[in-house]
Design a protein around this motif. Structure first.
Motif, PDB file in Angstrom:
ATOM      1  N   ALA A  54       0.827  -1.215   0.000  1.00  0.00           N
ATOM      2  CA  ALA A  54       0.000   0.000   0.000  1.00  0.00           C
ATOM      3  C   ALA A  54       0.857   1.260   0.000  1.00  0.00           C
ATOM      4  CB  ALA A  54      -0.920   0.007   1.211  1.00  0.00           C
ATOM      5  N   SER A  57       5.478   1.645   4.229  1.00  0.00           N
ATOM      6  CA  SER A  57       6.912   1.866   4.455  1.00  0.00           C
ATOM      7  C   SER A  57       7.388   3.088   3.679  1.00  0.00           C
ATOM      8  CB  SER A  57       7.719   0.651   3.996  1.00  0.00           C
ATOM      9  OG  SER A  57       7.422  -0.458   4.786  1.00  0.00           O
ATOM     10  N   THR A  58       6.803   3.256   2.494  1.00  0.00           N
ATOM     11  CA  THR A  58       7.248   4.377   1.657  1.00  0.00           C
ATOM     12  C   THR A  58       6.944   5.723   2.314  1.00  0.00           C
ATOM     13  OG1 THR A  58       6.954   2.984  -0.291  1.00  0.00           O
ATOM     14  CG2 THR A  58       7.131   5.360  -0.673  1.00  0.00           C
ATOM     15  N   GLN A 208       1.268  -4.478  10.586  1.00  0.00           N
ATOM     16  CA  GLN A 208       0.364  -5.472  10.005  1.00  0.00           C
ATOM     17  C   GLN A 208      -0.689  -5.860  11.032  1.00  0.00           C
ATOM     18  OE1 GLN A 208       0.896  -7.502   7.036  1.00  0.00           O
ATOM     19  NE2 GLN A 208       2.473  -6.059   6.418  1.00  0.00           N
TER      20      GLN A 208
HETATM   21  N1  LIG Z   1      13.336   0.570  -3.344  1.00  0.00           N
HETATM   22  C1  LIG Z   1      12.244   0.416  -4.116  1.00  0.00           C
HETATM   23  N2  LIG Z   1      12.333   0.565  -5.466  1.00  0.00           N
HETATM   24  C2  LIG Z   1      11.240   0.419  -6.252  1.00  0.00           C
HETATM   25  N3  LIG Z   1      10.013   0.123  -5.796  1.00  0.00           N
HETATM   26  C3  LIG Z   1       9.852  -0.051  -4.472  1.00  0.00           C
HETATM   27  C4  LIG Z   1      10.960   0.088  -3.565  1.00  0.00           C
HETATM   28  N4  LIG Z   1      10.507  -0.132  -2.323  1.00  0.00           N
HETATM   29  C5  LIG Z   1       9.189  -0.390  -2.443  1.00  0.00           C
HETATM   30  N5  LIG Z   1       8.798  -0.335  -3.735  1.00  0.00           N
HETATM   31  C6  LIG Z   1       7.425  -0.557  -4.225  1.00  0.00           C
HETATM   32  O1  LIG Z   1       6.555   0.376  -3.636  1.00  0.00           O
HETATM   33  C7  LIG Z   1       5.311  -0.223  -3.324  1.00  0.00           C
HETATM   34  C8  LIG Z   1       4.964   0.049  -1.891  1.00  0.00           C
HETATM   35  O2  LIG Z   1       5.953  -0.519  -1.074  1.00  0.00           O
HETATM   36  P1  LIG Z   1       6.009  -0.312   0.498  1.00  0.00           P
HETATM   37  O3  LIG Z   1       7.190  -1.039   0.984  1.00  0.00           O
HETATM   38  O4  LIG Z   1       5.874   1.109   0.832  1.00  0.00           O
HETATM   39  O5  LIG Z   1       4.669  -1.071   0.922  1.00  0.00           O
HETATM   40  P2  LIG Z   1       4.180  -1.469   2.362  1.00  0.00           P
HETATM   41  O6  LIG Z   1       2.822  -0.910   2.486  1.00  0.00           O
HETATM   42  O7  LIG Z   1       5.155  -1.096   3.394  1.00  0.00           O
HETATM   43  O8  LIG Z   1       4.084  -3.043   2.215  1.00  0.00           O
HETATM   44  P3  LIG Z   1       4.536  -4.222   3.207  1.00  0.00           P
HETATM   45  O9  LIG Z   1       3.349  -4.460   4.066  1.00  0.00           O
HETATM   46  O10 LIG Z   1       4.750  -5.366   2.267  1.00  0.00           O
HETATM   47  O11 LIG Z   1       5.745  -3.808   3.943  1.00  0.00           O
HETATM   48  C9  LIG Z   1       5.434  -1.690  -3.662  1.00  0.00           C
HETATM   49  O12 LIG Z   1       4.782  -1.901  -4.886  1.00  0.00           O
HETATM   50  C10 LIG Z   1       6.906  -1.910  -3.805  1.00  0.00           C
HETATM   51  O13 LIG Z   1       7.169  -2.878  -4.803  1.00  0.00           O
END
Ligand SMILES: Nc1ncnc2c1ncn2[C@@H]1O[C@H](COP(=O)(O)OP(=O)(O)OP(=O)(O)O)[C@@H](O)[C@H]1O
Ligand SMILES: [Mg+2]
Lengths: 250, 290
Positions: A54, A57-58, A208
């Motif tokens: 979602a 982390s970003t 989570q």
């Molecule tokens: N370093 C990166 N380079 C390119 N794309 C990335 C990178 N890190 C994350 N993404 C992409 O960004 C999107 C969101 O990733 P993110 O890690 O923010 O999700 P999340 O909500 O934290 O998920 P999770 O619960 O799996 O940790 C995903 O589609 C992932 O593939």
């Protein structure tokens, strides 16, 4: 959470400690966040939940400069900190504990904490920080000379959280602190978050484990596909039929 | 029997004396790799510059090469730090091939410039000579001196890395640069410092080499190969590994040179390297990559 605390303010103040305003962010060409907003007030524990991918982390990486912000603003304590690298945020009082229990594997527990206190130059303040963290996690005190890489997952998470606490932050960003831990360590992580909150530390917690997070969160945001989906108090989201259906297995 | 033992002792002693110098040289190479995942192919040229500092100072003022260390160490530190800041830092997160090409290019530029400025003439710095006997083993004075200084400098670098605030910050940056940033460590500064220290160590090795071997613009190449052999033996990124690898290399080289010719000794080193890469590619003390 019984009485004694000052009345809780249900809506964000005009100037929260941290505000993320309509942020678009990603990695290189890849866009992950398409206009996300969130706020953390001083002393609040704010939860960030949502499905895998979602962009939870970003958001934390956008705040700490690890992801590139292409539009929108991030403000902390009245300052614009958009795009500021993590090492510059530490002296301002922001600690970041990344996903994955990251530790300096070839360093001892004590050295890991010492690195957390890298920006703390005053010897007295460092000493005080060590005792605070060792009091919080007595298990680390017993293992201060052990190499962090040889510890269990739960212990490594304590090292990672303890390292963040060494600067006596005002805001801590935690990414999935309970992910993949044995049940007793999950319980310990949530107890720790609650006791840190009681000490007045503001936290933005990606988790989570939605039910437990919402139960202790002052506010929470539900994210989906890089956009805000729902927000409200922890109790609101916990009661929301949609959250219940999607994340709490109803 | 007695003479065989004496010969063996002689080989080991000569090898260890040589190994000290190799450790000093390889320590920097392994430090740079550890902190920024860059194999600096211009490391031998830094040694060459350190040797020229000693030669030029000797030619101009008759300065003792040990005293010249006080010049070559800070000069090479600055050369290294500036090179890292403006050139090498651009390729830190690039694929390994990019940094290999860049540092190889740097080595060619430095060698070529040295040839243009100082010509291809062989130089040397006359300094202490001779030796003494320890039982049946003879020990060369200049080599013993170079060995002792090498150990002191390698030890000082090790203490810096394990005991000081910035030394630990450099190790933290090596282990996980993102977490180092989250700790408030300016990783660019840590990398600049690491490259500066590595260059200073190489420069010091060059200054010591100036009174043992000939000094000429292309001298770095052979030493670079030795340093490379040391880190293959000891493990990339491991400082104690470099020390052990250097001693092994020194002894093997001395032994092979005793049993055959210098050329065959070189070949023995490469065969040993190949065997090492096949059997234990991460070196004796290095850890397997991820
Ligand atoms: N370093 C990166 N380079 C390119 N794309 C990335 C990178 N890190 C994350 N993404 C992409 O960004 C999107 C969101 O990733 P993110 O890690 O923010 O999700 P999340 O909500 O934290 O998920 P999770 O619960 O799996 O940790 C995903 O589609 C992932 O593939
Ligand atoms: Mg995540």
């Amino acid at each position: 959470m019984t009485g004694g605390a000052e009345a809780r303010i249900p809506e964000p103040l005009a100037t929260p400690l941290l505000s993320v305003d309509d942020v678009h962010a990603g990695y290189g060409r890849v866009r992950v966040l398409h206009g996300v907003s969130a706020a953390v007030e001083a002393g609040q524990l704010v939860g960030l939940i949502g499905p895998n991918g979602a962009g939870k982390s970003t958001i934390l990486k956008a705040i700490t400069g690890f992801a590139r912000v292409s539009a929108g603003r991030i403000r902390y304590d009245g300052q614009d900190v958009t795009g500021v690298r993590a090492d510059r945020l530490v002296p301002l009082g922001i600690a970041y504990v990344p996903q994955g229990r990251l530790v300096f594997a070839q360093m001892t527990v004590h050295e890991n904490l010492e690195m957390g206190a890298f920006t703390v130059r005053d010897a007295g303040a460092r000493q005080e920080a060590f005792s605070r963290v060792y009091d919080l996690f007595p298990r680390l005190a017993d293992r201060r000379t052990q190499l962090a890489g040889t510890m269990s997952g739960g212990e490594q998470q304590m090292v990672a959280i303890g390292r963040g606490l060494m600067v006596r932050p005002r805001l801590m960003l935690l990414d999935e602190p309970s992910l993949g831990l044995a049940p007793r360590f999950v319980a310990l992580v949530f107890e720790t978050l609650q006791s840190l909150k009681a000490q007045g530390l503001a936290m933005l917690v990606v988790e989570q484990n939605a039910a437990q997070t919402l139960a202790i969160a002052d506010r929470a945001y539900l994210l989906e596909l890089g956009r805000n989906r729902l927000e409200g108090t922890g109790a609101d989201l916990l009661a929301n039929p949609e959250t219940r259906r999607l994340y709490l297995g109803d | 029997m007695g003479t065989d033992l004496a010969t063996a002792a002689q080989v080991v002693v000569s090898g260890l004396l040589l190994g000290g110098l190799y450790a000093l040289l390889a320590g920097g190479l392994t430090l740079v790799f550890g902190v920024m995942r860059v194999i600096n192919l211009a490391h031998g040229e830094l040694l060459m510059l350190g040797a020229y500092v000693a030669c030029l100072l000797f030619a101009a003022t008759g300065l003792n090469p040990i005293v010249a260390l006080l010049v070559s160490i800070p000069v090479l530190f600055v050369v290294g730090a500036v090179t890292q800041r403006f050139v090498v830092n651009r390729v830190v997160n690039a694929p390994l091939l990019t940094s290999l090409l860049l540092t190889y290019g740097l080595s060619l530029v430095v060698t070529g410039t040295a040839q243009a400025v100082w010509t291809n003439d062989y130089r040397s710095v006359p300094f202490i000579t001779g030796g003494f006997a320890l039982g049946e083993v003879s020990i060369s004075r200049p080599r013993l001196l170079a060995f002792a200084v090498s150990l002191v400098l390698t030890g000082a670098a090790h203490v810096f890395l394990t005991r000081t605030r910035w030394g630990k910050a450099m190790r933290a940056t090596a282990q996980n640069a993102d977490v180092a940033l989250a700790c408030g460590i300016d990783i660019d500064r840590a990398r600049m410092l690491a490259f500066g220290i590595a260059s200073a160590l190489a420069g010091a090795a060059g200054t010591l080499v100036s009174f043992l071997y000939s000094v000429y613009p292309e001298m770095g190449r052979a030493f670079m190969l030795k340093a490379f052999a040391v880190i293959v033996l000891g493990g990339l990124g491991s400082f104690p590994g470099a020390l052990i690898g250097a001693m092994i290399l020194g002894v093997v080289e001395a032994g092979a040179a005793y049993l055959s010719t210098t050329q065959i000794a070189e070949a023995v080193i490469y065969i040993m390297l190949l065997a090492m890469l096949l059997v234990r590619p991460h070196g004796l003390l290095g850890t397997a990559e991820r």
